[in-house]
Design a protein around this motif. Structure first.
Motif, PDB file in Angstrom:
ATOM      1  N   THR A   5       0.837  -1.194   0.000  1.00 39.50           N
ATOM      2  CA  THR A   5       0.000   0.000   0.000  1.00 39.50           C
ATOM      3  C   THR A   5       0.880   1.255   0.000  1.00 39.50           C
ATOM      4  O   THR A   5       2.100   1.169   0.195  1.00 39.50           O
ATOM      5  N   LEU A   6       0.245   2.396  -0.147  1.00 32.26           N
ATOM      6  CA  LEU A   6       0.971   3.662  -0.087  1.00 32.26           C
ATOM      7  C   LEU A   6       1.611   3.831   1.286  1.00 32.26           C
ATOM      8  O   LEU A   6       2.741   4.337   1.401  1.00 32.26           O
ATOM      9  N   ASP A   7       0.940   3.373   2.323  1.00 34.47           N
ATOM     10  CA  ASP A   7       1.484   3.445   3.678  1.00 34.47           C
ATOM     11  C   ASP A   7       2.796   2.665   3.783  1.00 34.47           C
ATOM     12  O   ASP A   7       3.780   3.143   4.361  1.00 34.47           O
ATOM     13  N   VAL A   8       2.825   1.473   3.204  1.00 31.44           N
ATOM     14  CA  VAL A   8       4.043   0.646   3.212  1.00 31.44           C
ATOM     15  C   VAL A   8       5.137   1.320   2.379  1.00 31.44           C
ATOM     16  O   VAL A   8       6.296   1.396   2.794  1.00 31.44           O
ATOM     17  N   LEU A   9       4.774   1.838   1.231  1.00 32.75           N
ATOM     18  CA  LEU A   9       5.725   2.525   0.363  1.00 32.75           C
ATOM     19  C   LEU A   9       6.306   3.755   1.068  1.00 32.75           C
ATOM     20  O   LEU A   9       7.512   4.017   1.008  1.00 32.75           O
ATOM     21  N   PHE A  10       5.451   4.491   1.756  1.00 37.10           N
ATOM     22  CA  PHE A  10       5.884   5.659   2.521  1.00 37.10           C
ATOM     23  C   PHE A  10       6.935   5.244   3.553  1.00 37.10           C
ATOM     24  O   PHE A  10       8.003   5.851   3.652  1.00 37.10           O
ATOM     25  N   HIS A  11       6.642   4.194   4.301  1.00 43.33           N
ATOM     26  CA  HIS A  11       7.560   3.734   5.343  1.00 43.33           C
ATOM     27  C   HIS A  11       8.885   3.261   4.744  1.00 43.33           C
ATOM     28  O   HIS A  11       9.962   3.581   5.270  1.00 43.33           O
ATOM     29  N   GLU A  12       8.839   2.521   3.653  1.00 44.70           N
ATOM     30  CA  GLU A  12      10.069   2.036   3.013  1.00 44.70           C
ATOM     31  C   GLU A  12      10.915   3.201   2.494  1.00 44.70           C
ATOM     32  O   GLU A  12      12.141   3.192   2.616  1.00 44.70           O
ATOM     33  N   PHE A  62       9.099   9.127  12.011  1.00 42.00           N
ATOM     34  CA  PHE A  62       8.961   7.720  12.396  1.00 42.00           C
ATOM     35  C   PHE A  62       8.052   7.587  13.617  1.00 42.00           C
ATOM     36  O   PHE A  62       7.206   6.697  13.665  1.00 42.00           O
ATOM     37  N   GLU A  63       8.232   8.468  14.599  1.00 45.27           N
ATOM     38  CA  GLU A  63       7.378   8.439  15.804  1.00 45.27           C
ATOM     39  C   GLU A  63       5.916   8.669  15.432  1.00 45.27           C
ATOM     40  O   GLU A  63       5.028   7.989  15.946  1.00 45.27           O
ATOM     41  N   ILE A  64       5.675   9.622  14.559  1.00 41.55           N
ATOM     42  CA  ILE A  64       4.306   9.952  14.146  1.00 41.55           C
ATOM     43  C   ILE A  64       3.617   8.737  13.539  1.00 41.55           C
ATOM     44  O   ILE A  64       2.441   8.490  13.797  1.00 41.55           O
ATOM     45  N   VAL A  65       4.355   7.970  12.736  1.00 42.00           N
ATOM     46  CA  VAL A  65       3.755   6.801  12.084  1.00 42.00           C
ATOM     47  C   VAL A  65       3.848   5.542  12.949  1.00 42.00           C
ATOM     48  O   VAL A  65       3.437   4.462  12.524  1.00 42.00           O
ATOM     49  N   GLY A  66       4.396   5.706  14.157  1.00 42.61           N
ATOM     50  CA  GLY A  66       4.455   4.592  15.088  1.00 42.61           C
ATOM     51  C   GLY A  66       5.456   3.511  14.722  1.00 42.61           C
ATOM     52  O   GLY A  66       5.262   2.333  15.023  1.00 42.61           O
ATOM     53  N   LYS A  67       6.534   3.907  14.072  1.00 47.81           N
ATOM     54  CA  LYS A  67       7.568   2.954  13.655  1.00 47.81           C
ATOM     55  C   LYS A  67       8.899   3.348  14.287  1.00 47.81           C
ATOM     56  O   LYS A  67       9.143   4.517  14.577  1.00 47.81           O
ATOM     57  N   ARG A  68       9.762   2.352  14.445  1.00 50.54           N
ATOM     58  CA  ARG A  68      11.112   2.587  14.950  1.00 50.54           C
ATOM     59  C   ARG A  68      11.936   3.238  13.842  1.00 50.54           C
ATOM     60  O   ARG A  68      11.863   2.824  12.684  1.00 50.54           O
ATOM     61  N   THR A 118       8.450  13.737  -2.653  1.00 53.40           N
ATOM     62  CA  THR A 118       7.564  12.569  -2.736  1.00 53.40           C
ATOM     63  C   THR A 118       6.985  12.221  -1.373  1.00 53.40           C
ATOM     64  O   THR A 118       5.779  12.006  -1.230  1.00 53.40           O
ATOM     65  N   LEU A 119       7.843  12.155  -0.358  1.00 54.21           N
ATOM     66  CA  LEU A 119       7.381  11.799   0.987  1.00 54.21           C
ATOM     67  C   LEU A 119       6.365  12.804   1.521  1.00 54.21           C
ATOM     68  O   LEU A 119       5.377  12.423   2.149  1.00 54.21           O
ATOM     69  N   LYS A 120       6.605  14.084   1.263  1.00 54.28           N
ATOM     70  CA  LYS A 120       5.659  15.117   1.705  1.00 54.28           C
ATOM     71  C   LYS A 120       4.292  14.892   1.054  1.00 54.28           C
ATOM     72  O   LYS A 120       3.253  14.916   1.722  1.00 54.28           O
ATOM     73  N   THR A 121       4.285  14.645  -0.256  1.00 54.07           N
ATOM     74  CA  THR A 121       3.027  14.422  -0.975  1.00 54.07           C
ATOM     75  C   THR A 121       2.303  13.191  -0.443  1.00 54.07           C
ATOM     76  O   THR A 121       1.095  13.221  -0.208  1.00 54.07           O
ATOM     77  N   TRP A 122       3.052  12.117  -0.231  1.00 51.70           N
ATOM     78  CA  TRP A 122       2.430  10.898   0.297  1.00 51.70           C
ATOM     79  C   TRP A 122       1.902  11.113   1.704  1.00 51.70           C
ATOM     80  O   TRP A 122       0.829  10.622   2.050  1.00 51.70           O
ATOM     81  N   ALA A 123       2.659  11.843   2.531  1.00 49.33           N
ATOM     82  CA  ALA A 123       2.203  12.125   3.900  1.00 49.33           C
ATOM     83  C   ALA A 123       0.879  12.894   3.855  1.00 49.33           C
ATOM     84  O   ALA A 123      -0.046  12.596   4.621  1.00 49.33           O
ATOM     85  N   GLN A 124       0.772  13.848   2.946  1.00 48.75           N
ATOM     86  CA  GLN A 124      -0.484  14.598   2.808  1.00 48.75           C
ATOM     87  C   GLN A 124      -1.621  13.666   2.400  1.00 48.75           C
ATOM     88  O   GLN A 124      -2.719  13.733   2.947  1.00 48.75           O
ATOM     89  N   GLN A 125      -1.348  12.765   1.449  1.00 48.12           N
ATOM     90  CA  GLN A 125      -2.387  11.850   0.981  1.00 48.12           C
ATOM     91  C   GLN A 125      -2.788  10.847   2.061  1.00 48.12           C
ATOM     92  O   GLN A 125      -3.921  10.371   2.075  1.00 48.12           O
ATOM     93  N   LEU A 126      -1.857  10.547   2.963  1.00 45.72           N
ATOM     94  CA  LEU A 126      -2.140   9.613   4.053  1.00 45.72           C
ATOM     95  C   LEU A 126      -2.670  10.332   5.298  1.00 45.72           C
ATOM     96  O   LEU A 126      -2.826   9.712   6.350  1.00 45.72           O
ATOM     97  N   ALA A 127      -2.939  11.632   5.173  1.00 41.41           N
ATOM     98  CA  ALA A 127      -3.449  12.468   6.267  1.00 41.41           C
ATOM     99  C   ALA A 127      -2.474  12.503   7.450  1.00 41.41           C
ATOM    100  O   ALA A 127      -2.884  12.611   8.601  1.00 41.41           O
ATOM    101  N   LEU A 128      -1.191  12.442   7.138  1.00 41.86           N
ATOM    102  CA  LEU A 128      -0.148  12.575   8.153  1.00 41.86           C
ATOM    103  C   LEU A 128       0.347  14.023   8.111  1.00 41.86           C
ATOM    104  O   LEU A 128       1.464  14.318   7.689  1.00 41.86           O
ATOM    105  N   ASN A 129      -0.536  14.922   8.536  1.00 43.87           N
ATOM    106  CA  ASN A 129      -0.286  16.348   8.344  1.00 43.87           C
ATOM    107  C   ASN A 129       0.949  16.853   9.080  1.00 43.87           C
ATOM    108  O   ASN A 129       1.709  17.660   8.547  1.00 43.87           O
TER     109      ASN A 129
END
Length: 165
Positions: A5-12, A62-68, A118-129
């Protein structure tokens, strides 16, 4: 295997740029030591300080998305850094060294600008403001660094390299 998913792609991609920033932190002091002009040295030293802030911001994302916070080997940045090391070796003592170092640094900046945009755009699309704001702050700094390097190249390093040829 997790769903792609986009969420996985964002994290990678976040892991990729985290690794890249940490490698850049190691490379910038070498570039500063190799630089011949005080202005080029100062530009690399300033960017090293900024890069420390970029790493801290990424840790916040990373903290915001709950990942190490962890990196994933980024072969692209390894290649760009290797090219910079080649320039140091091949042009050491040459009037073109600083122009080459700036060119290598701009290749790094362009990679970072692409990733952060790219990461900024994906964060916006994932509502990670909050993450989007942090990523945008770094994106703006990377763009400013690229412009400053261009100005330094055009006004000094490239002129020095050309005039002593």
């Amino acid at each position: 295997m997790p769903e792609k998913t986009l969420d996985v792609l964002f994290h990678e991609t976040l892991k990729d740029i985290y690794y890249a920033e940490r490698q850049i932190l190691k490379a910038l002091p070498k570039m500063a030591r190799a630089a011949q002009s005080a202005d080029t040295k100062a530009a690399f030293e300033k960017h090293r300080e900024e890069t420390e802030g970029h790493v801290e911001r990424l840790q916040q994302v990373f903290e915001i998305v709950g990942k190490r916070a962890q990196g994933k080997t980024c072969e692209a940045i390894q290649g760009i850094i290797a090219e910079g090391e080649e320039i140091i070796e091949e042009f050491k003592g040459s009037p073109a060294l600083d122009a080459g170092l700036i060119s290598a640094a701009q290749a790094v900046e362009h990679y970072e600008i692409a990733r952060y945009g790219t990461l900024k755009t994906w964060a916006q699309q994932l509502a990670l403001n909050e993450a989007a704001l942090l990523l945008d702050q770094t994106l703006q700094e990377e763009g400013a660094t690229d412009k400053a390097l261009s100005k330094l190249a055009v006004s000094a390093a490239n002129v020095q390299a050309k005039n002593t040829a």
